[in-house]
Design a protein around this motif. Structure first.
Motif, PDB file in Angstrom:
ATOM      1  N   ARG A 144      24.236 -21.700  28.794  1.00  0.00           N
ATOM      2  CA  ARG A 144      24.632 -20.419  28.196  1.00  0.00           C
ATOM      3  C   ARG A 144      26.134 -20.166  28.401  1.00  0.00           C
ATOM      4  N   ARG A 148      28.407 -22.609  26.207  1.00  0.00           N
ATOM      5  CA  ARG A 148      28.514 -22.296  24.767  1.00  0.00           C
ATOM      6  C   ARG A 148      29.907 -21.776  24.400  1.00  0.00           C
ATOM      7  N   SER A 188      31.217 -22.512  33.590  1.00  0.00           N
ATOM      8  CA  SER A 188      30.114 -23.466  33.401  1.00  0.00           C
ATOM      9  C   SER A 188      30.256 -24.621  34.386  1.00  0.00           C
TER      10      SER A 188
END
Ligand code: GLU
Length: 470
Positions: free
Chosen positions: A463, A466, A403
């Protein structure tokens, strides 16, 4: 051998929707006519006024046209031997009934349904084939007049001369032998004045110049009666062939009652007509070319000697394979039209085209497109079991790095893979599998490059984030 004098027909009764079984009969007759450069006739057998409905007729025509079939003569296009709705042919039948009576080939029968039923039971109990006992065969004119004036409405029975053999060559089942003694005199006009099935079916075929009757095996036992009728009128008898029934995966005959889908239902689910035609072409017809064929190619390969006698099994998985092949062959414009309903309203056409192109390899039915479009454009997808496992195995540190890497990659998949790879030291499936699972919820699916190009960078980043926590 091409033979332009070949005339085939499809003669459905409009009592319900077209299902795969009768669609196959229509297709085979269409192909046989096209193969020989002949004519294909569509006749609607709507003499059963209780069960026939004009809306079923309209739907039948629309379904056949959707499947890609066309006909040279029929209720919508007319033709030289019309009308093509049996309900409008009463005069033709009346003339023929009169001729039979005048020539003494048929007689009024006053037996009630109850009497006939009792006689039939008695014959069955005695182990004999049930056939009309001949009760009204030799009534005198005076007896007939007396019964009629007493108010009884007679049926009209065709006189069958006993003691003979009826032999014909069914082009699927080969030589057939029937003893006329087993047939017995049969009804050609019902008590309400309407023509019986055998009668109008056989007479119409002759009047419409039909040369080949290709129909379901359930009609084989009707054929001797039809031969006898046509011979009585001195009319040409078509060649008959009876194709084996279609059965479902459970081996039972396909039927609406057992939940076989109608053509309308398949169309509404997004099945493509060419997929259905390719599926049907292989059911009970062997040989021909492999691969997806156009109707014209099927016609070239259609061969009566390749029709099988054993029941053909219609398998949903096989239909799905044809559907996949057909969908994958669609040109971009046709594909967009096919999937139009799955797209969000008002989507920019270029973006819609890119979206459809990105998901197309994984779309067999529009429902798949709906799912993939939600995955790309909607909320983060739920995780399939296999994806959950992969994500767990990769661990939070992997996703923290991914991420973080995503922040500098926009929606560029290659850049994301490269940056995540150098931050985590992972390579190959251990690198891109967890990314795919976190981004799509699945461990398989379309190529990620084009898919990610349609997503917002923050969506991608969120996404992955998460799974960065414990
Ligand atoms: N109307 C009949 C049926 O739908 C036609 C049979 C035939 O093709 O001769 O079963």
């Amino acid at each position: 051998m091409p033979n332009a004098s070949v005339v085939t027909r499809f003669a459905p009764s409009p009592t319900g929707e077209l299902h795969l079984g009768n669609a196959r009969t229509a297709l085979f007759n269409f192909l046989l006519a096209r193969r020989h450069g002949g004519q294909f006739v569509l006749r609607i057998e709507d003499t059963d006024t209780e069960r026939s409905r004009p809306e079923h007729t309209r739907a039948l025509l629309a379904d056949l046209a959707w499947l890609g079939l066309s006909w040279e003569a029929g209720p919508d296009v007319g033709g030289p031997a019309g009308p093509y709705l049996q309900s409008q042919r009463a005069e033709h039948y009346a003339r023929r009934f009169a001729e039979l009576e005048q020539r003494g080939l048929a007689y009024p029968c006053f037996c009630s349904p109850l009497e006939l039923d009792l006689a039939r039971r008695a014959q069955l109990a005695a182990g004999r084939p049930p056939r009309y006992a001949g009760t009204c065969r030799e009534l005198t004119a005076a007896e007939r007049a007396a019964r009629s004036s007493a108010g009884a409405a007679p049926t009209l029975r065709f006189r069958v001369a006993g003691g003979a053999q009826l032999v014909f060559d069914d082009f699927v089942h080969g030589m057939q032998h029937f003893a006329t003694d087993d047939i017995g005199d049969f009804i050609v006009r019902r008590a309400d004045g309407t023509a019986a099935f055998f009668f109008c079916n056989a007479l119409d075929d002759a009047d419409m110049g039909v040369t080949h009757v290709l129909r379901g095996e359930d009609h084989l036992s009707n054929t001797p009666r039809q031969h006898l009728l046509l011979a009585a009128f001195g009319l040409a008898v078509p060649r008959y062939g009876h194709v084996a029934l279609l059965v479902g995966a459970d081996g039972a005959p396909l039927s609406k009652r057992r939940g076989a889908p109608s053509l309308r239902q398949l169309r509404e689910q997004g099945y493509l007509p060419l997929a259905i035609a390719n599926h049907l072409f292989r059911l009970g017809h062997s040989g021909g070319a492999d691969g997806l064929l156009t109707l014209a190619q099927m016609a070239q390969h259609f061969d009566l000697t390749h029709l099988g006698r054993a029941p053909a099994r219609s398998d949903d998985a096989q239909l799905a394979v044809w559907q996949r092949n057909t969908a994958h062959e669609l040109a971009p414009a046709a594909r967009t039209e096919w999937l139009h309903g799955a797209l969000p309203a008002g989507m920019d056409p270029a973006r819609a085209a890119a979206l459809i192109a990105a998901i197309a390899p994984n779309v067999v039915l529009p429902a798949d497109a709906v799912q993939w479009i939600a995955t790309v454009l909607g909320a983060p997808p739920a995780l399939e079991a296999a994806a959950q496992q992969t994500i767990r195995r990769a661990g939070p540190a992997f996703f923290a790095a991914a991420s973080q890497a995503a922040l500098g990659c926009g929606n560029d998949w290659k850049a994301l893979v490269a940056a995540t790879g150098s931050a985590t030291g992972c390579r190959g499936p251990r690198l891109f599998k967890p990314l795919r699972c976190a981004l799509t919820g699945l461990d398989h699916g379309p190529e990620l490059g084009p898919l990610l190009a349609l997503m917002a960078p923050e969506q991608i980043q969120a996404r992955l984030a998460r799974f960065a926590g414990p």
